[in-house]
Design an enzyme around this catalytic site. Structure first.
Site, PDB file in Angstrom:
ATOM      1  N   ASN A   9     -92.187 -25.565  -2.871  1.00 36.48           N
ATOM      2  CA  ASN A   9     -92.827 -26.245  -1.737  1.00 36.48           C
ATOM      3  C   ASN A   9     -93.009 -25.209  -0.631  1.00 36.48           C
ATOM      4  O   ASN A   9     -92.048 -24.776  -0.016  1.00 36.48           O
ATOM      5  CB  ASN A   9     -91.936 -27.403  -1.274  1.00 36.48           C
ATOM      6  CG  ASN A   9     -92.593 -28.224  -0.189  1.00 36.48           C
ATOM      7  OD1 ASN A   9     -93.637 -27.860   0.350  1.00 36.48           O
ATOM      8  ND2 ASN A   9     -91.964 -29.338   0.146  1.00 36.48           N
ATOM      9  N   ARG A  86     -95.867 -28.360  -4.919  1.00 35.58           N
ATOM     10  CA  ARG A  86     -96.376 -29.397  -4.026  1.00 35.58           C
ATOM     11  C   ARG A  86     -97.674 -28.888  -3.397  1.00 35.58           C
ATOM     12  O   ARG A  86     -97.717 -27.802  -2.828  1.00 35.58           O
ATOM     13  CB  ARG A  86     -95.356 -29.678  -2.930  1.00 35.58           C
ATOM     14  CG  ARG A  86     -95.918 -30.649  -1.936  1.00 35.58           C
ATOM     15  CD  ARG A  86     -94.993 -30.918  -0.795  1.00 35.58           C
ATOM     16  NE  ARG A  86     -95.650 -31.870   0.087  1.00 35.58           N
ATOM     17  CZ  ARG A  86     -95.606 -31.793   1.409  1.00 35.58           C
ATOM     18  NH1 ARG A  86     -94.949 -30.829   2.005  1.00 35.58           N
ATOM     19  NH2 ARG A  86     -96.225 -32.695   2.131  1.00 35.58           N
ATOM     20  N   HIS A 175     -97.989 -38.494   1.474  1.00 38.79           N
ATOM     21  CA  HIS A 175     -96.637 -38.887   1.018  1.00 38.79           C
ATOM     22  C   HIS A 175     -96.708 -39.521  -0.372  1.00 38.79           C
ATOM     23  O   HIS A 175     -95.847 -40.341  -0.735  1.00 38.79           O
ATOM     24  CB  HIS A 175     -95.975 -39.913   1.966  1.00 38.79           C
ATOM     25  CG  HIS A 175     -95.550 -39.349   3.286  1.00 38.79           C
ATOM     26  ND1 HIS A 175     -95.640 -40.082   4.451  1.00 38.79           N
ATOM     27  CD2 HIS A 175     -95.017 -38.153   3.638  1.00 38.79           C
ATOM     28  CE1 HIS A 175     -95.180 -39.359   5.458  1.00 38.79           C
ATOM     29  NE2 HIS A 175     -94.812 -38.182   4.994  1.00 38.79           N
ATOM     30  N   ARG A 236     -96.503 -37.437  16.201  1.00 38.21           N
ATOM     31  CA  ARG A 236     -97.889 -37.905  16.001  1.00 38.21           C
ATOM     32  C   ARG A 236     -98.043 -39.332  16.517  1.00 38.21           C
ATOM     33  O   ARG A 236     -97.159 -40.163  16.329  1.00 38.21           O
ATOM     34  CB  ARG A 236     -98.256 -37.863  14.513  1.00 38.21           C
ATOM     35  CG  ARG A 236     -98.504 -36.453  14.013  1.00 38.21           C
ATOM     36  CD  ARG A 236     -98.702 -36.428  12.510  1.00 38.21           C
ATOM     37  NE  ARG A 236     -97.581 -35.793  11.846  1.00 38.21           N
ATOM     38  CZ  ARG A 236     -97.346 -35.811  10.545  1.00 38.21           C
ATOM     39  NH1 ARG A 236     -98.182 -36.438   9.742  1.00 38.21           N
ATOM     40  NH2 ARG A 236     -96.310 -35.204  10.025  1.00 38.21           N
ATOM     41  N   ASP A 277     -86.716 -36.747  17.509  1.00 34.28           N
ATOM     42  CA  ASP A 277     -85.673 -37.006  16.519  1.00 34.28           C
ATOM     43  C   ASP A 277     -85.100 -38.409  16.730  1.00 34.28           C
ATOM     44  O   ASP A 277     -84.540 -38.713  17.785  1.00 34.28           O
ATOM     45  CB  ASP A 277     -84.570 -35.945  16.692  1.00 34.28           C
ATOM     46  CG  ASP A 277     -83.504 -36.076  15.640  1.00 34.28           C
ATOM     47  OD1 ASP A 277     -83.612 -35.403  14.605  1.00 34.28           O
ATOM     48  OD2 ASP A 277     -82.562 -36.876  15.850  1.00 34.28           O
ATOM     49  N   MET A 278     -85.233 -39.267  15.730  1.00 36.58           N
ATOM     50  CA  MET A 278     -84.860 -40.671  15.897  1.00 36.58           C
ATOM     51  C   MET A 278     -83.381 -40.847  16.206  1.00 36.58           C
ATOM     52  O   MET A 278     -82.995 -41.696  17.010  1.00 36.58           O
ATOM     53  CB  MET A 278     -85.259 -41.465  14.651  1.00 36.58           C
ATOM     54  CG  MET A 278     -85.001 -42.933  14.746  1.00 36.58           C
ATOM     55  SD  MET A 278     -85.871 -43.717  16.137  1.00 36.58           S
ATOM     56  CE  MET A 278     -87.399 -44.218  15.362  1.00 36.58           C
ATOM     57  N   GLY A 325     -85.949 -40.045   6.037  1.00 36.06           N
ATOM     58  CA  GLY A 325     -84.752 -39.836   6.875  1.00 36.06           C
ATOM     59  C   GLY A 325     -84.414 -41.029   7.744  1.00 36.06           C
ATOM     60  O   GLY A 325     -83.249 -41.431   7.847  1.00 36.06           O
ATOM     61  N   GLY A 327     -85.833 -44.250   7.422  1.00 33.74           N
ATOM     62  CA  GLY A 327     -85.760 -45.453   6.576  1.00 33.74           C
ATOM     63  C   GLY A 327     -84.447 -45.542   5.818  1.00 33.74           C
ATOM     64  O   GLY A 327     -83.891 -46.624   5.626  1.00 33.74           O
ATOM     65  N   GLU A 380     -88.723 -36.353  -3.591  1.00 32.13           N
ATOM     66  CA  GLU A 380     -90.049 -35.832  -3.942  1.00 32.13           C
ATOM     67  C   GLU A 380     -89.951 -34.676  -4.940  1.00 32.13           C
ATOM     68  O   GLU A 380     -90.797 -34.541  -5.817  1.00 32.13           O
ATOM     69  CB  GLU A 380     -90.772 -35.402  -2.661  1.00 32.13           C
ATOM     70  CG  GLU A 380     -91.179 -36.618  -1.844  1.00 32.13           C
ATOM     71  CD  GLU A 380     -91.458 -36.319  -0.381  1.00 32.13           C
ATOM     72  OE1 GLU A 380     -90.491 -36.067   0.369  1.00 32.13           O
ATOM     73  OE2 GLU A 380     -92.626 -36.338   0.017  1.00 32.13           O
TER      74      GLU A 380
HETATM   75  P1  ADP Z   1     -89.098 -34.860   7.083  1.00 26.22           P
HETATM   76  O1  ADP Z   1     -90.274 -35.766   7.242  1.00 26.22           O
HETATM   77  O2  ADP Z   1     -89.178 -33.622   7.920  1.00 26.22           O
HETATM   78  O3  ADP Z   1     -88.656 -34.634   5.649  1.00 26.22           O
HETATM   79  P2  ADP Z   1     -86.760 -36.568   7.205  1.00 26.22           P
HETATM   80  O4  ADP Z   1     -87.225 -37.471   6.123  1.00 26.22           O
HETATM   81  O5  ADP Z   1     -85.556 -35.717   6.948  1.00 26.22           O
HETATM   82  O6  ADP Z   1     -87.902 -35.656   7.788  1.00 26.22           O
HETATM   83  O7  ADP Z   1     -86.471 -37.512   8.483  1.00 26.22           O
HETATM   84  C1  ADP Z   1     -86.109 -36.965   9.708  1.00 26.22           C
HETATM   85  C2  ADP Z   1     -85.863 -38.105  10.681  1.00 26.22           C
HETATM   86  O8  ADP Z   1     -84.801 -38.932  10.180  1.00 26.22           O
HETATM   87  C3  ADP Z   1     -85.445 -37.627  12.061  1.00 26.22           C
HETATM   88  O9  ADP Z   1     -86.127 -38.372  13.060  1.00 26.22           O
HETATM   89  C4  ADP Z   1     -83.960 -37.942  12.080  1.00 26.22           C
HETATM   90  O10 ADP Z   1     -83.462 -38.164  13.372  1.00 26.22           O
HETATM   91  C5  ADP Z   1     -83.955 -39.225  11.279  1.00 26.22           C
HETATM   92  N1  ADP Z   1     -82.597 -39.585  10.879  1.00 26.22           N
HETATM   93  C6  ADP Z   1     -81.789 -38.979   9.989  1.00 26.22           C
HETATM   94  N2  ADP Z   1     -80.566 -39.595   9.986  1.00 26.22           N
HETATM   95  C7  ADP Z   1     -80.633 -40.603  10.890  1.00 26.22           C
HETATM   96  C8  ADP Z   1     -79.719 -41.603  11.354  1.00 26.22           C
HETATM   97  N3  ADP Z   1     -78.482 -41.685  10.883  1.00 26.22           N
HETATM   98  N4  ADP Z   1     -80.155 -42.473  12.301  1.00 26.22           N
HETATM   99  C9  ADP Z   1     -81.403 -42.400  12.810  1.00 26.22           C
HETATM  100  N5  ADP Z   1     -82.302 -41.486  12.406  1.00 26.22           N
HETATM  101  C10 ADP Z   1     -81.922 -40.604  11.466  1.00 26.22           C
END
Ligand code: ADP
Length: 398
Positions: A9, A86, A175, A236, A277-278, A325, A327, A380
């Site tokens: 990737n 990928r 995706h 975005r 960052d969530m 991440g 979900g 993936e």
């Molecule tokens: P990418 O799209 O770069 O592969 P990921 O699928 O790893 O990203 O998702 C990253 C997101 O998941 C970030 O916003 C991160 O804060 C969020 N995240 C990961 N763990 C948690 C958690 N425990 N609670 C809330 N958000 C989370």
């Protein structure tokens, strides 16, 4: 060890590798970053042993160094049995994965106009790996391919027909490997066959998209011509009124500037003014930071709205699936989204939601819910490895 499958990737200055055995069991992963820079980094595994790279190392040098590191650790012999790459955009040319030869390489290059930031970089990885393993089958796995089953009414924008005909303006969706994995994993958890299972798959990472999968095939998806359309994402905007381009021009912003802001300065970051960052956003909201709470509200509201929209493409719904991440890890985001969906019959079980995955059957719905609700970790790399193995087996038996 023989019969390993390598997954590549390639990002603009990064290279991610994953190694699987013939039973698709993960053996190792590796990451190189800051390629082309004076101090590139590379390591095996998550936070694992560093691998030395010369200053200014390119993708080919990083690939060689990481492969050598895999070999030194006895993880693979002289060469893998197949390599899966990928590739972000396959346009309308690629409905499935493809064995890479010169003509497939050219066709990927022709799709670059639709993904100028991604496809040329993906080709860099393909070229480097082909140079290193000229006799090994190499397979391109496209983010867009799974969505090539979208019916015309779902992929066609309501714009002049010639835009589609002459310039390929349509919804492609992204995706695809993650949504495809959900189309296989959800039926497995439900004890059903993929071809008779209909789900809504919500991939929520830094990029977010949602897909309606009817009887195993993608029939609608939220991302469009580019990965900007649809849900609120880390940086975005997702959906906005296209009229804002003209309006903001009157404020002195060029289309290029607006495009950059919609891609990189919007979404959770734009609303909160703090972070994309969530996890950090949830902490800020817990400390009373209003803009962060608003960002979460908008994220969950848009997501719920899209779940409702995706249902219109299905005849039955066997499960709503959360992945990516956010979900997979954020019970709070799932809870808030599902509360917006009670009118449609989705009822979450708060305890199961909190402990999902640890309880391991993936179900988080309440017994009164009209539909199952699942949390499934995406993979993936595994999808790409499986695709590569399929081709390797086919060329081996030919
Ligand atoms: P990418 O799209 O770069 O592969 P990921 O699928 O790893 O990203 O998702 C990253 C997101 O998941 C970030 O916003 C991160 O804060 C969020 N995240 C990961 N763990 C948690 C958690 N425990 N609670 C809330 N958000 C989370």
């Amino acid at each position: 060890m023989d019969d390993t499958i390598l997954v590549v990737n390639c990002g603009s200055s990064s290279l991610k590798l994953a190694l699987f055995d013939q039973n698709h069991k993960p053996l190792a992963s590796a990451l190189a970053e800051r390629l082309g820079d004076q101090s590139p980094h590379a390591r095996i595994g998550d936070g694992g042993a560093p691998v030395a790279l010369p200053p200014g190392a390119n993708h080919e040098q990083a690939l060689e160094a990481l492969i050598r590191a895999f070999q030194d650790r006895g993880l693979m012999s002289s060469q893998p049995s197949a390599v899966g790459h990928r590739v972000v955009h396959g346009g309308e040319t690629f409905r499935h994965s493809a064995l890479i030869d010169d003509s497939v390489r050219d066709a990927i290059s022709e799709c670059s106009g639709l993904a100028p930031l991604h496809n040329p970089v993906n080709l860099t990885g393909i070229d480097a790996t082909r140079a290193l393993f000229p006799w090994v089958p190499q397979i391109a796995v496209f983010d867009t391919a799974f969505h090539q089953t979208l019916p015309r009414k779902a992929f066609h924008y309501a714009v002049p027909e010639s835009w589609y005909r002459d310039w390929g303006v349509r919804r492609y969706g992204f995706h695809g490997t993650s949504h495809k994995f959900m189309s296989q994993e959800a039926p497995r958890l439900l004890g059903r066959t993929p071809a008779a299972t209909s789900i809504i798959s919500a991939h929520l990472g830094n990029g977010c998209s949602i897909t309606a999968i009817r009887d195993g095939v993608s029939v609608d998806t939220s991302m469009g011509l580019t990965p900007l359309e649809g849900l609120v994402m880390g940086t975005r905007s997702g959906d906005v009124d296209p009229g804002l381009f003209e309006y903001l021009a009157t404020k002195g912003l060029t289309a290029k500037r607006v495009h950059k802001a919609l891609n990189g300065e919007s979404g959770l970051l734009g609303i909160s003014g703090q972070t994309n960052d969530m996890r950090s956003l949830c902490e800020l909201a817990d400390h009373g930071h209003e803009p962060s709470s608003l960002a979460i509200d908008i994220f969950c509201f848009r997501l719920a709205k899209y779940v409702g929209a995706m249902m219109t493409s299905l005849k039955q719904l066997d499960a709503l699936v959360f992945t990516g991440g956010i979900g997979e890890n954020s019970a709070r985001i799932r809870q808030q989204t599902l509360e917006n969906l009670e009118i449609l019959g989705f009822v979450v079980n708060p305890e199961a939601n909190k402990h999902h995955g640890r309880l391991s059957d993936g179900h988080i719905e309440d017994s009164t819910s009209r539909f199952p609700i699942l949390v499934i970790p995406t993979n993936e790399e595994l999808v790409i490895a499986r695709e590569a193995a399929r081709f390797a087996n086919r060329s081996g038996s030919a």
